[in-house]
Design an enzyme around this catalytic site. Structure first.
Site, PDB file in Angstrom:
ATOM      1  CE  LYS A  75      -1.682   4.141   2.634  1.00 37.85           C
ATOM      2  NZ  LYS A  75      -1.733   2.955   3.548  1.00 37.85           N
ATOM      3  CB  SER A 122      -4.851   1.746   3.542  1.00 39.41           C
ATOM      4  OG  SER A 122      -3.883   1.340   2.598  1.00 39.41           O
ATOM      5  CE  LYS A 163      -4.539   1.777  -0.833  1.00 43.89           C
ATOM      6  NZ  LYS A 163      -3.887   0.475  -0.553  1.00 43.89           N
ATOM      7  CB  SER A 183      -0.953   0.011   1.197  1.00 45.93           C
ATOM      8  OG  SER A 183      -2.051  -0.850   0.978  1.00 45.93           O
TER       9      SER A 183
END
Length: 377
Positions: free
Chosen positions: A220, A118, A61, A58
């Site tokens: 993140k 997320s 992202k 992720s």
């Protein structure tokens, strides 16, 4: 060419990009690869296998958010604009914002869904709007990666779901995170939010460092079986902004411990020294055959370096410029360079430009200057 060296105290102002770094020390980190660097200077303090291509999970992202912020900055999106949810977006597996087919979702909510929850579904909603499809959005991601110098990255989706051709590196993620924080400070609050409620469902940010240290500013987390536990953590403390990238840690607890250890180590052993703000006048220089005798030499970009603590007094700041300098000059024209060195190692080389137009002098003045230059008066 003439070179002038200034005393550090006399030259000290305030913030550029260092072109070199002091020698890095070794650091044992429980991760497959990692990197720690200064967001403002780009200097890497510690790293291991930082150019190795690895699945980003992720952390993908971060690029998705970058392209959203870029669209907002261009005016192609607004935070209050509502985007439709397709069945494909709704069916996207993995972590979710819990959007529903046919709903119209505000961009602000979609960003929160991506940054905090997320949400893979929220990523696809935005991707389909900006590029028509996930595939089209992936093309935008790869074009931006190339622009940012991310040479070990390739994206095939906006979510980070596993794919053999979907990869990045710790160094590339450091470049991306630095660009995101530098270019879009107006949206930095999204990645600092600890929780978010959408469709009656409250979810918490997986970046638990936000609760552990007040200097943490983002960014993140990510995890898949292929990628392991990953994280990009950023901090802002004592005027120093750092980013730590952890790839392939064995657990979420360890990725957080190692990211925080890196950030604290960097802040303890290094400092960010801000030399000149954009527009700062370095020196007034003599102009020959110009309508005015002097021009202010200035920098149009910030100048900042990262150095080991307690070595500030060893910094040398100098300026090299053309001598004699002959008019006419145009505002913004490069007329020299500022050089910053630490113990004979060049850390930064920043262009110096003319602060204003200096038209050509009149006939008499030019004639006099010609004689003076000829005889060295």
């Amino acid at each position: 060419m003439k070179l002038l060296w200034f005393s550090l105290v006399a030259s000290f102002f305030l913030s550029g990009t260092a072109v070199a770094a002091p020698e890095k020390a070794a650091l044992d980190v429980r991760a497959a690869s990692y990197i720690l660097g200064d967001i403002d200077t780009g200097m890497v303090m510690y790293d291991k296998d930082s150019d190795k291509r690895v699945p980003p999970a992720s952390l993908t992202k971060i690029m998705t958010l970058f392209l959203i912020y870029d669209a907002l900055a261009r005016g192609d999106l607004t935070l209050e604009q509502a985007l439709p949810v397709s069945e494909r977006a709704w069916r996207t597996p993995g972590s979710k914002t819990f959007v529903r087919v046919g709903d119209q979702i505000r961009v602000n909510d979609l960003i929160q869904g991506i940054a905090v929850q997320s949400g893979n579904d929220a990523c696809v909603v935005v991707a389909e709007h900006l590029a028509g499809s996930e595939e089209g959005f992936s093309d935008l991601m790869n074009a931006k990666a190339k622009e940012l110098g991310m040479v070990n990255s390739h994206f095939v989706n906006p979510t980070g779901l596993p794919h053999p051709e979907h990869y990045t590196s710790a160094r590339d993620l450091f470049l991306l995170a630095s660009a995101l924080m530098n270019r879009f400070p107006q949206y930095s609050h999204f990645v600092k939010e600890k929780q978010y409620t959408f469709s009656g469902i409250q979810q918490y940010n997986r970046n638990r460092l936000l609760w552990r240290d007040p200097s943490i500013t983002g960014l993140k987390t990510g995890h898949t079986r292929e990628a392991g536990f990953c994280m990009v953590a950023t901090s802002d403390k004592d005027g120093q902004r750092l980013a730590a990238v952890i790839m392939g840690a064995p657990s979420s607890k360890i990725r957080e411990e190692e990211a925080l250890r890196l950030l604290r180590q960097g802040n303890r052993l290094f400092e960010t020294v801000r030399i000149y703000e954009p527009g700062a006048v370095i020196r007034s220089l003599r102009v020959w055959k110009g309508a005015e005798e002097f021009v202010d030499a200035t920098v149009d970009q910030p100048a900042v370096v990262t150095i080991p603590r307690k070595q500030r007094s060893s910094l040398e700041i100098g300026m090299v410029y053309e001598e004699p300098m002959v008019g006419p000059l145009v505002k913004g024209q490069k007329i020299g360079a500022v050089i910053v060195k630490l113990k004979d190692q060049e850390l930064l080389n920043r262009p110096v430009v003319a602060a204003k137009d200096i038209p050509s002098g009149g006939f008499v003045g030019n004639f006099v200057d010609t004689i003076r230059l000829y005889f060295g008066w």
